[in-house]
Motif scaffolding. Structure first.
Motif, PDB file in Angstrom:
ATOM      1  N   LYS A  65       0.842  -1.199   0.000  1.00 21.94           N
ATOM      2  CA  LYS A  65       0.000   0.000   0.000  1.00 21.94           C
ATOM      3  C   LYS A  65       0.876   1.248   0.000  1.00 21.94           C
ATOM      4  N   ALA A  66       0.480   2.244  -0.771  1.00 20.35           N
ATOM      5  CA  ALA A  66       1.313   3.436  -0.936  1.00 20.35           C
ATOM      6  C   ALA A  66       1.611   4.117   0.402  1.00 20.35           C
ATOM      7  N   GLU A  67       0.570   4.432   1.171  1.00 20.82           N
ATOM      8  CA  GLU A  67       0.745   5.053   2.474  1.00 20.82           C
ATOM      9  C   GLU A  67      -0.025   4.254   3.515  1.00 20.82           C
ATOM     10  N   HIS A  68       0.586   4.055   4.661  1.00 22.01           N
ATOM     11  CA  HIS A  68      -0.060   3.288   5.722  1.00 22.01           C
ATOM     12  C   HIS A  68       0.439   3.804   7.063  1.00 22.01           C
ATOM     13  N   PHE A  69      -0.296   3.455   8.100  1.00 21.72           N
ATOM     14  CA  PHE A  69       0.056   3.917   9.439  1.00 21.72           C
ATOM     15  C   PHE A  69       1.386   3.301   9.903  1.00 21.72           C
ATOM     16  N   PHE A  70       2.074   4.057  10.755  1.00 20.26           N
ATOM     17  CA  PHE A  70       3.344   3.589  11.316  1.00 20.26           C
ATOM     18  C   PHE A  70       3.041   2.670  12.503  1.00 20.26           C
ATOM     19  N   LEU A  71       2.656   1.448  12.194  1.00 19.14           N
ATOM     20  CA  LEU A  71       2.330   0.471  13.235  1.00 19.14           C
ATOM     21  C   LEU A  71       3.493  -0.503  13.385  1.00 19.14           C
ATOM     22  N   HIS A  72       4.525  -0.045  14.079  1.00 17.54           N
ATOM     23  CA  HIS A  72       5.739  -0.836  14.283  1.00 17.54           C
ATOM     24  C   HIS A  72       6.099  -0.818  15.777  1.00 17.54           C
ATOM     25  N   PRO A  73       5.333  -1.534  16.606  1.00 19.07           N
ATOM     26  CA  PRO A  73       5.574  -1.465  18.057  1.00 19.07           C
ATOM     27  C   PRO A  73       6.957  -1.936  18.475  1.00 19.07           C
ATOM     28  N   TYR A  74       7.508  -2.937  17.794  1.00 24.46           N
ATOM     29  CA  TYR A  74       8.814  -3.460  18.198  1.00 24.46           C
ATOM     30  C   TYR A  74       9.941  -2.505  17.819  1.00 24.46           C
ATOM     31  N   VAL A  75       9.784  -1.791  16.714  1.00 24.50           N
ATOM     32  CA  VAL A  75      10.764  -0.770  16.361  1.00 24.50           C
ATOM     33  C   VAL A  75      10.709   0.372  17.380  1.00 24.50           C
ATOM     34  N   GLN A  76       9.512   0.698  17.849  1.00 26.70           N
ATOM     35  CA  GLN A  76       9.378   1.738  18.864  1.00 26.70           C
ATOM     36  C   GLN A  76       9.945   1.275  20.204  1.00 26.70           C
ATOM     37  N   VAL A  77       9.827  -0.014  20.495  1.00 30.87           N
ATOM     38  CA  VAL A  77      10.450  -0.556  21.700  1.00 30.87           C
ATOM     39  C   VAL A  77      11.968  -0.435  21.598  1.00 30.87           C
ATOM     40  N   LEU A  78      12.504  -0.688  20.395  1.00 29.80           N
ATOM     41  CA  LEU A  78      13.948  -0.549  20.178  1.00 29.80           C
ATOM     42  C   LEU A  78      14.385   0.890  20.447  1.00 29.80           C
ATOM     43  N   SER A  79      13.596   1.847  19.986  1.00 28.13           N
ATOM     44  CA  SER A  79      13.939   3.252  20.223  1.00 28.13           C
ATOM     45  C   SER A  79      13.862   3.593  21.704  1.00 28.13           C
ATOM     46  N   MET A  80      12.902   2.992  22.405  1.00 35.48           N
ATOM     47  CA  MET A  80      12.777   3.216  23.837  1.00 35.48           C
ATOM     48  C   MET A  80      14.031   2.750  24.575  1.00 35.48           C
ATOM     49  N   PHE A  81      14.511   1.563  24.221  1.00 35.49           N
ATOM     50  CA  PHE A  81      15.729   1.057  24.860  1.00 35.49           C
ATOM     51  C   PHE A  81      16.956   1.848  24.413  1.00 35.49           C
ATOM     52  N   GLY A  82      16.913   2.405  23.203  1.00 33.65           N
ATOM     53  CA  GLY A  82      17.994   3.274  22.775  1.00 33.65           C
ATOM     54  C   GLY A  82      18.075   4.514  23.644  1.00 33.65           C
ATOM     55  N   GLY A  83      16.911   5.065  23.997  1.00 31.61           N
ATOM     56  CA  GLY A  83      16.877   6.206  24.899  1.00 31.61           C
ATOM     57  C   GLY A  83      17.413   5.860  26.280  1.00 31.61           C
ATOM     58  N   LYS A  84      17.062   4.669  26.772  1.00 30.45           N
ATOM     59  CA  LYS A  84      17.571   4.232  28.071  1.00 30.45           C
ATOM     60  C   LYS A  84      19.083   3.996  28.024  1.00 30.45           C
TER      61      LYS A  84
END
Length: 372
Positions: A65-84
């Motif tokens: 699909k050309a455009e879709h929602f950013f539904l990537h919870p595990y990538v966001q978890v990775l960013s959370m641990f990057g912040g920590k």
């Protein structure tokens, strides 16, 4: 009348510099407590809102699909641990500054003879809990997500009985029953919410996942209490090491997730456009595609580091009760933000549920305080 060297006034005058230093230290510590409390509420609010904001952004990626929602919870978890994990970098800079320029390590840095691997088990539970909760956040309201996190006291109490042999008093059970009632009211409010054409099954699933995630969070708190608490590790360093191990675990897990084919039916509320369990390449392309998503992603990452540092500092400097209550304050701000910016509509059940949750938390922890 001449004062003798050992008189009360002479001793008081000699001790005056030490007394002034003690007063100054107490004032600085009180200001630090206020600072980390405000930081925890503000960073926690920003973090949840930023993660939810990212979930709602449409962007082009590698999906069909050309455009879709950013539904990537595990990538966001990775960013959370990057912040920590970034907290460890800050700690090392401060530590070596004092070590090399002052030729000593001040007492605030605590013991440094511990093995960093004591954080592996808490990091595993942190990964499981955060992944489950972020998945739930993508389905439900941000305010419901934050409110339902208060359910962690139920699982923490029950696990403390199994692990430490703790005995639950009547007020414990009253507090937990009140929290269960409040959580049920919050979920009921989501089920009865018919605004914005949201899928009620998706909302309920999201609420359920947030509550289930609290089991892993409780396990994390129990393991930290059992294996980490006795080391007197500085909060900035503890958050950093947990972030390093969590980042490594999620980073490795993203590889097999990319090759797991999982495609939900098209009528499903979530992930209907994704053909992989977690498509990290699609996530990177979406982040690069739209500047707004970059802003949301950076806000979530940075606020995560500040939130976790402030939360652990509040637990160490004040107590766990205050930390839980401050999380509830964050829920209030998130709920108000959602109403003002039309992320959700006012729901009476959710308001009552939040108040009942707060009462349950206060009953559980306040009675613990008075009973020692």
């Amino acid at each position: 009348m001449e004062e003798s060297p050992g008189s009360y006034y002479a001793i008081a005058r000699l001790q005056q510099p030490q007394f002034a230093a003690a007063i100054l230290y107490m004032r600085r510590r009180a200001l630090f407590k206020i600072f980390v409390s405000v930081l925890m509420v503000s960073a926690g609010t920003i973090n949840v809102l930023a993660v939810k904001w990212a979930d709602t952004i449409l962007a082009r990626g590698t999906n069909p699909k050309a455009e879709h929602f950013f539904l990537h919870p595990y990538v966001q978890v990775l960013s959370m641990f990057g912040g920590k994990a970034s907290c460890l970098v800050v700690f090392q800079i401060v530590y070596y500054y004092y070590y090399y320029y002052h030729k000593k390590v001040v007492f605030q840095f605590g013991r440094q003879d511990f093995s960093p691997f004591v954080f592996v088990i808490p990091a595993v539970f942190n990964v499981l809990g955060t992944s489950t909760m972020y998945f739930g956040l993508s389905l439900t309201f941000a305010s419901s997500y934050q409110m339902l996190r208060g359910a962690v006291i139920i699982f923490t109490a029950l696990l403390s009985v199994a692990v430490f042999g703790s005995k639950l008093q009547v007020y414990h059970w009253v507090g937990m029953l009140t929290v269960v009632t409040g959580s049920a009211l919050v979920s009921l409010g989501d089920l009865l919410n018919t605004s914005y054409d949201l899928n009620q099954n998706g909302l309920f699933t999201g609420d359920l996942l947030v509550v289930i995630g609290q089991i892993a969070v409780a396990l994390q708190l129990i393991t930290e209490q059992r294996y980490v608490q006795g080391y007197n590790i500085p909060p900035l360093q503890a958050v950093g090491w947990e972030g390093v191990f969590g980042f490594g675990i999620v980073g490795i897990a993203l590889v097999p997730m990319y090759f797991i084919r999982w495609h939900l039916p098209s009528e499903s509320y979530f992930w209907q456009d994704h053909t992989r369990y977690e498509d990290v390449i699609d996530a990177v392309n979406q982040i690069v595609y739209i500047p707004t998503l970059i802003v949301a992603f950076v806000c979530a990452t940075v606020s995560s580091g500040f939130y976790n540092f402030a939360g652990m500092s509040v637990t160490k400097e004040v107590n766990a009760t205050t930390r839980t209550v401050l999380d509830s304050v964050s829920a209030l701000f998130i709920w108000m933000f959602g109403l003002v910016f039309m992320w959700q509509q006012f729901n009476f059940y959710q308001l009552i549920g939040f108040l009942v949750l707060l009462v349950g938390i206060c009953i559980y922890y306040t009675m613990c305080y008075f009973h020692g």
